[in-house]
Design an enzyme around this catalytic site. Structure first.
Site, PDB file in Angstrom:
ATOM      1  N   GLY A 163      -0.810 -26.882 -17.494  1.00 20.46           N
ATOM      2  CA  GLY A 163      -1.909 -27.616 -18.108  1.00 20.46           C
ATOM      3  C   GLY A 163      -2.970 -28.078 -17.139  1.00 20.46           C
ATOM      4  O   GLY A 163      -3.742 -28.983 -17.440  1.00 20.46           O
ATOM      5  N   GLY A 164      -3.038 -27.479 -15.963  1.00 23.42           N
ATOM      6  CA  GLY A 164      -4.105 -27.833 -15.035  1.00 23.42           C
ATOM      7  C   GLY A 164      -3.799 -29.063 -14.195  1.00 23.42           C
ATOM      8  O   GLY A 164      -4.526 -29.387 -13.269  1.00 23.42           O
ATOM      9  N   HIS A 207      -7.834 -14.337 -17.418  1.00 19.27           N
ATOM     10  CA  HIS A 207      -6.556 -14.964 -17.736  1.00 19.27           C
ATOM     11  C   HIS A 207      -6.138 -14.451 -19.114  1.00 19.27           C
ATOM     12  O   HIS A 207      -6.746 -14.793 -20.107  1.00 19.27           O
ATOM     13  CB  HIS A 207      -6.730 -16.486 -17.738  1.00 19.27           C
ATOM     14  CG  HIS A 207      -5.484 -17.221 -18.093  1.00 19.27           C
ATOM     15  ND1 HIS A 207      -4.844 -18.059 -17.209  1.00 19.27           N
ATOM     16  CD2 HIS A 207      -4.742 -17.235 -19.223  1.00 19.27           C
ATOM     17  CE1 HIS A 207      -3.776 -18.559 -17.802  1.00 19.27           C
ATOM     18  NE2 HIS A 207      -3.691 -18.074 -19.022  1.00 19.27           N
ATOM     19  N   GLU A 274       1.932 -15.596 -19.151  1.00 21.30           N
ATOM     20  CA  GLU A 274       0.551 -15.577 -18.681  1.00 21.30           C
ATOM     21  C   GLU A 274       0.379 -14.592 -17.530  1.00 21.30           C
ATOM     22  O   GLU A 274       1.214 -14.532 -16.627  1.00 21.30           O
ATOM     23  CB  GLU A 274       0.121 -16.975 -18.223  1.00 21.30           C
ATOM     24  CG  GLU A 274       0.214 -18.017 -19.332  1.00 21.30           C
ATOM     25  CD  GLU A 274      -0.491 -19.328 -18.978  1.00 21.30           C
ATOM     26  OE1 GLU A 274      -0.834 -20.064 -19.907  1.00 21.30           O
ATOM     27  OE2 GLU A 274      -0.708 -19.598 -17.778  1.00 21.30           O
ATOM     28  N   ASN A 289       5.195 -19.958 -20.360  1.00 23.50           N
ATOM     29  CA  ASN A 289       5.248 -21.256 -21.015  1.00 23.50           C
ATOM     30  C   ASN A 289       6.292 -21.198 -22.103  1.00 23.50           C
ATOM     31  O   ASN A 289       6.171 -20.450 -23.068  1.00 23.50           O
ATOM     32  CB  ASN A 289       3.886 -21.605 -21.609  1.00 23.50           C
ATOM     33  CG  ASN A 289       2.855 -21.796 -20.520  1.00 23.50           C
ATOM     34  OD1 ASN A 289       3.059 -22.568 -19.600  1.00 23.50           O
ATOM     35  ND2 ASN A 289       1.763 -21.068 -20.603  1.00 23.50           N
ATOM     36  N   ARG A 291       7.312 -22.704 -24.729  1.00 20.39           N
ATOM     37  CA  ARG A 291       7.005 -23.634 -25.834  1.00 20.39           C
ATOM     38  C   ARG A 291       5.878 -23.033 -26.651  1.00 20.39           C
ATOM     39  O   ARG A 291       5.301 -22.030 -26.267  1.00 20.39           O
ATOM     40  CB  ARG A 291       6.548 -24.960 -25.247  1.00 20.39           C
ATOM     41  CG  ARG A 291       5.442 -24.732 -24.189  1.00 20.39           C
ATOM     42  CD  ARG A 291       4.708 -25.954 -23.791  1.00 20.39           C
ATOM     43  NE  ARG A 291       3.879 -25.723 -22.617  1.00 20.39           N
ATOM     44  CZ  ARG A 291       2.681 -25.168 -22.609  1.00 20.39           C
ATOM     45  NH1 ARG A 291       2.147 -24.731 -23.722  1.00 20.39           N
ATOM     46  NH2 ARG A 291       1.998 -25.007 -21.491  1.00 20.39           N
TER      47      ARG A 291
END
Lengths: 496, 149, 496, 149
Positions: A163-164, A207, A274, A289, A291
């Site tokens: 999430g950055g 991305h 990703e 990820n 989830r």
């Protein structure tokens, strides 16, 4: 069989999950912190229970309290949403230990993928290409030591993160120490783990991520890609599916790699793999990820698969209901943030005095707020996700532009106008979207392009309203009959 | 009537004629709703007041216009560095009396789960530091002041 | 090439068309009667022009005035929507004579299909089966004369009509004269033509229609069926696609018959061919609607074709953009009417003091109203169309039920609760939907099934609000800071 | 407090305790929003007043509750036939003094582009006809009155 789910989250994703539960005939139990007691998601639940305590740690991150509430309220399962406890293997284990169903992959899969170093090593072993970089086991000193060998620009990433948060781009050795400290501190605050690793920053890349679904009946499938290149501060703002950078062959290769990645950790449920895709069409594993993902709606709209409902089916031990992958048309999502794009996208707070979402065909809004709500610094500044579907990419962009033109938010600064200009930018129209595109297009920051007639009109409106006493007027008569509706009109409205 | 805008202060005094307000080629009709007419085309517009700010939505643009009370000082705040949002000071990177250059990081604060750096708006000397690490600050709080050299 | 369209309609269909224009980069010009000056559709237009005069005849049915406005405002085309002038061949001719593009089929096609007797004869000639009945050329006397030969129950239908106006079911000879007079009078008022014809009433049948599209490049296609069996007062309230009564073979047969019907009149644009399908699977041509249809969204959602945008393309002389028919999942539409289902579905008026539509995945709302609007007797009482899509019929019904649970309308009686109960009724769940199902299920009329706790809660709420002075309170403080938003929050909000 | 409902007149007098109102096992919290608690489950509810009517939305049901002012007559209107909505009288099918049976058509009116038939609510004699064909009527207007035999 799942009958009652505790949703261990808040905001728009809690709304999304609670609606899916309602549709599936499953009861939804919401938990909420005191400052969320009138938030929309608590309305959509069958039962809403207040979390005692203050701050994230005592409320939404409080594993023990959440599990206790689940047991006391007869829940048989827990859905963690994204963020918060969704990628905490210890929570998954605690949920299972309490005799509840964990709506997500196994704790082992979370651990293997959540720790970015382990994930890199697992992927390397499974033959999936990873980005050149160095896994750092020591602290600051080792980062400073290995950075030159990776080369600049480089990317510091929280090992435990996502999430950055805890992610910093470093363009020259001068900033390395201060950025490394910041990344470690953010990582510690966000994930309770200050480990950071160092990776080559691949500029000009896209991305692209692959949605995967795997059930307990041995079926692992992918639902095509999402392109999420347009980012600021390493957070996505514009996502779409399909990506124009992929042809059928590359989609199949990446989809197969993603399924391999999932199989390598015996994955069950919904997950996202990703990748960075270079201009040459090489792809590198970034992370998985484990989830549901913020941007899952674009995949839902092009594939017709209800991913959250499939999560519920898979967790209940049923086979997925979706058939062969069938991609139709094009979907785009933009994220409406309470932030000031003209001030380096810094978050803003305020009151959603007016919040009028767009309507019409092909438009979906996923939000946890409605008019009258306050935007506070307590939670993430994402207000809503606006998603459109259309038969083609060009039509989807046109529809998104139309929808953004209809969207009205007053009382809090947002990135609405930025998103609108983004959708009309030739590079976006042409599909030349890369992870550094915002810096590339607006190297000195973005400022709204405001014709002087707009400013004049705004001044006219403000001065006319002010001099008419509108700002202090008690009530405006809505009806033509002289009968006014109650102020409850105002307080009871909802824009889910 | 005077407003602070992102383009500076502007004064405007529209002509009023019943429910109609005029300014150059613009006409605003204030009834149960707000309708703006530009060159005989009419557009629905939206406005609301929050605190001293008028928020206006017109033709896809959102404006925030701060009403300047008559007689208020014409000076903008200068030399002050304020908290862009409520949050917690994580680190103070300078000391009082220290000389800094435009762009130098001065403080680091945390809000909305992100770190934000407070940087010097111009060359100067750190005059006063109002908060230390660990303290909570409100939005708009003066964090420190820089005097010009 | 179309650059500026005059939309000769109002309400939700005007909104639908204006949004499509905006997305296509075409300017939209709205025309509105004085009592529509603040209606939503006037906001969505690039230019909105007031129609002089009062009543339908002087405004929305005033061909001359509308064409003059189109020419004065630089329009190159006219979209008639549905109802109003949409099936008036003289209007189509006048538009074309004025040098404008008519976004619809040729005047000849409208005439041939609009006159139900001619349409019956054309279809008979083309080999499409029609319902047993008698075309009446004389007036009341002839109706009374031929009725016995058709037999009871029978259906009187306006020859020029549609939309349930001028349509009367007659179950016994006793009511024939009064019903015939009513049908003729309604037909005269609605269509300026009091001719009526007499048809056998086929009870237990399904109303199934086929959407067709034809362009000027020789391509005529169908977009599958819509089942519109659930009707009250001969107006549809519940529509879906696909129909469970059709298998692939019957769909193809009916689709081919519909295309034949369109070809028989050299059709161009979007049109709908309506059939009655008996329990045995026989189908009879009912009529062809030579315009966009109220329930077109269900077809859009299952086929992914933007029908209104295709209309714009076809009228501009371009080929349709849609490819092969691809039906995915299931879509349902319900029509929210200002009417009292507990009082024989009689229309109601009132003020939409609270109007909160549902949100979330797979939900689409097509409406022309928003909170604060008044429902007047001047126009049709349809407030909105709520449409859902889901992967399967069962999931679509679950989603519709969920969406109706979220929908809140206060200040005007609506059929909301009726629709909600309908979606949960076993006959609807099983798909046993026939044109007489409402009479079959509720022979003595529908009354809401209201548990006593709901009535108690309602009384508690009303008395508590009243005794707290909520009904006369001037303002409610929305924010937590003591700063109140302006009442403009209230007057400026919009729920398109 | 008394309300007219579709199930007849009902009186209710909830207990008040600050912002909380109690009635049997129901608790209503009136704050910035309305939250109803039933058996420890809380539900958001909606209410608005239009004219004398309270409109309430609770658990998927919509209720219209007409407030009866204290002292108002307890009698319901009887023998009157009122226009269900504004519209135009198209045809009067009876004459004053005529005997009619329950269900007999009395008048035909047009509204919302549809014809609606006004039928006798009970057996009786047409007492008075207030409108003739062609006249506009408002909602609730008494169209004619029927006396019992």
């Amino acid at each position: 069989m799942i009958k009652r789910v505790l949703v261990a989250n808040r905001g728009e994703i809690a709304c999304r999950i609670l609606r899916a539960c309602r549709e599936a005939g499953i009861e939804g139990v919401a938990v909420f912190a005191g400052n969320d007691s009138t938030s929309l998601f608590t309305e959509l639940a069958d039962i809403s229970i207040e979390l005692k305590g203050e701050g994230l740690t005592e409320t939404y991150l409080n594993q023990e309290q959440i599990i206790t509430i689940a047991l006391e309220n007869g829940c048989d399962s827990v859905h963690p949403g994204f963020g918060f406890l969704s990628e905490r293997a210890d929570f998954a284990n605690a949920v299972i230990a309490a005799g509840l169903i964990w709506i997500g992959p196994s704790a082992e899969a979370i651990t293997n993928m959540g720790d970015k170093m382990t994930a890199r090593m697992t992927m390397k072993a499974a033959g999936v290409p990873v980005i050149p970089g160095v896994e750092v086991k020591g602290g600051l000193a080792e980062i400073l030591e290995v950075a030159p060998s990776v080369g600049f620009p480089l990317l510091l990433k929280a090992t435990a993160g996502g999430g950055g948060k805890g992610m910093r781009a470093v363009h020259s050795p001068d900033n390395l120490e201060i950025e490394a400290k910041a990344a470690m501190r953010e990582a510690l605050n966000a994930f309770g783990d200050d480990r950071v690793y160092v990776e080559r920053l691949l500029t000009g890349s896209r991305h692209i991520e692959i949605q995967v679904l795997a059930d307990s009946h041995g079926r692992t499938i992918h639902l095509g890609e999402r392109e999420c290149s347009v980012q600021r501060r390493h957070q996505k703002v514009f996502e779409e599916s399909p990506s124009i950078a992929l042809d059928a062959q590359l989609r199949e290769e990446m989809g197969e790699a993603a399924c391999e990645a999932a199989r390598a950790v015996d994955y069950e449920g919904a997950g996202t793999v990703e990748f960075l895709v270079t201009p040459k069409g090489e792809f590198f594993f970034l992370e998985m990820n484990t989830r549901i993902q913020v941007e899952h709606p674009v995949t839902e709209m092009v594939t017709g698969v209800d991913i959250v409902r499939e999560q519920l089916r898979i967790a209940a031990g049923e086979p997925m209901s979706c058939g062969e992958l069938q991609i139709r048309g094009h979907a785009i999502e933009v994220r409406l943030y309470a932030e000031d794009p003209a001030n380096n996208f810094l978050p803003c707070i305020g009151e959603l005095a007016v919040f009028i979402p767009p309507e019409g065909p092909g438009v979906r809004l996923d939000t946890g707020v409605r008019q009258g709500d306050s935007v506070t610094p307590d939670y993430d500044p994402m207000l809503a996700k606006l998603i459109v579907w259309a038969p083609s990419r060009a039509e989807a962009l046109q529809r998104m532009s139309r929808a953004l033109d209809e969207f009205i938010v007053l009382g809090c600064t947002t990135n609405l106008r930025f998103l609108r200009e983004l959708c009309g930018h030739p590079d976006v129209v042409d599909g030349w979207t890369t992870t550094d595109m915002i810096e590339r297009l607006w190297p000195d920051g973005w400022t709204p392009d405001m014709p002087s007639i707009i400013l004049d009109a705004g001044l006219l409106i403000a001065s006319a309203c002010e001099s008419s006493g509108m700002g202090r007027q008690k009530r405006v008569n809505l009806s033509t009959t002289g009968e006014s509706p109650s102020p409850f009109n105002t307080i009871s409205r909802r824009f889910p | 009537m005077e407003f602070k805008t992102t383009f500076g202060r502007v004064e405007i005094n529209p002509l009023k004629d019943g429910n109609m307000f005029h300014h150059e080629n613009l006409i605003l009709d204030i009834g149960q709703e707000l309708w703006l007419t530009i060159d005989s085309r009419r557009f629905k517009v939206h406005a609301t007041k929050v605190g001293d700010d008028w928020w206006v939505h017109v033709l896809g643009h959102t404006l925030r216009l701060e009403l300047v009370e008559p007689g208020a000082s014409g000076m903008d705040d200068e030399g002050e560095l304020t908290a862009p949002m409520p949050g917690k000071i994580l680190e103070v990177l300078v000391e009082e009396g220290q000389r800094v250059s435009s762009g130098d990081p001065l403080m680091i604060m945390e809000a909305m789960k992100m770190e934000h750096r407070i940087v010097a708006s111009h060359n100067g000397i750190v005059d006063k530091i109002h908060y230390s690490a660990g303290e909570q600050v409100n939005q708009g709080a003066e964090l420190l002041s820089l005097s010009d050299e």
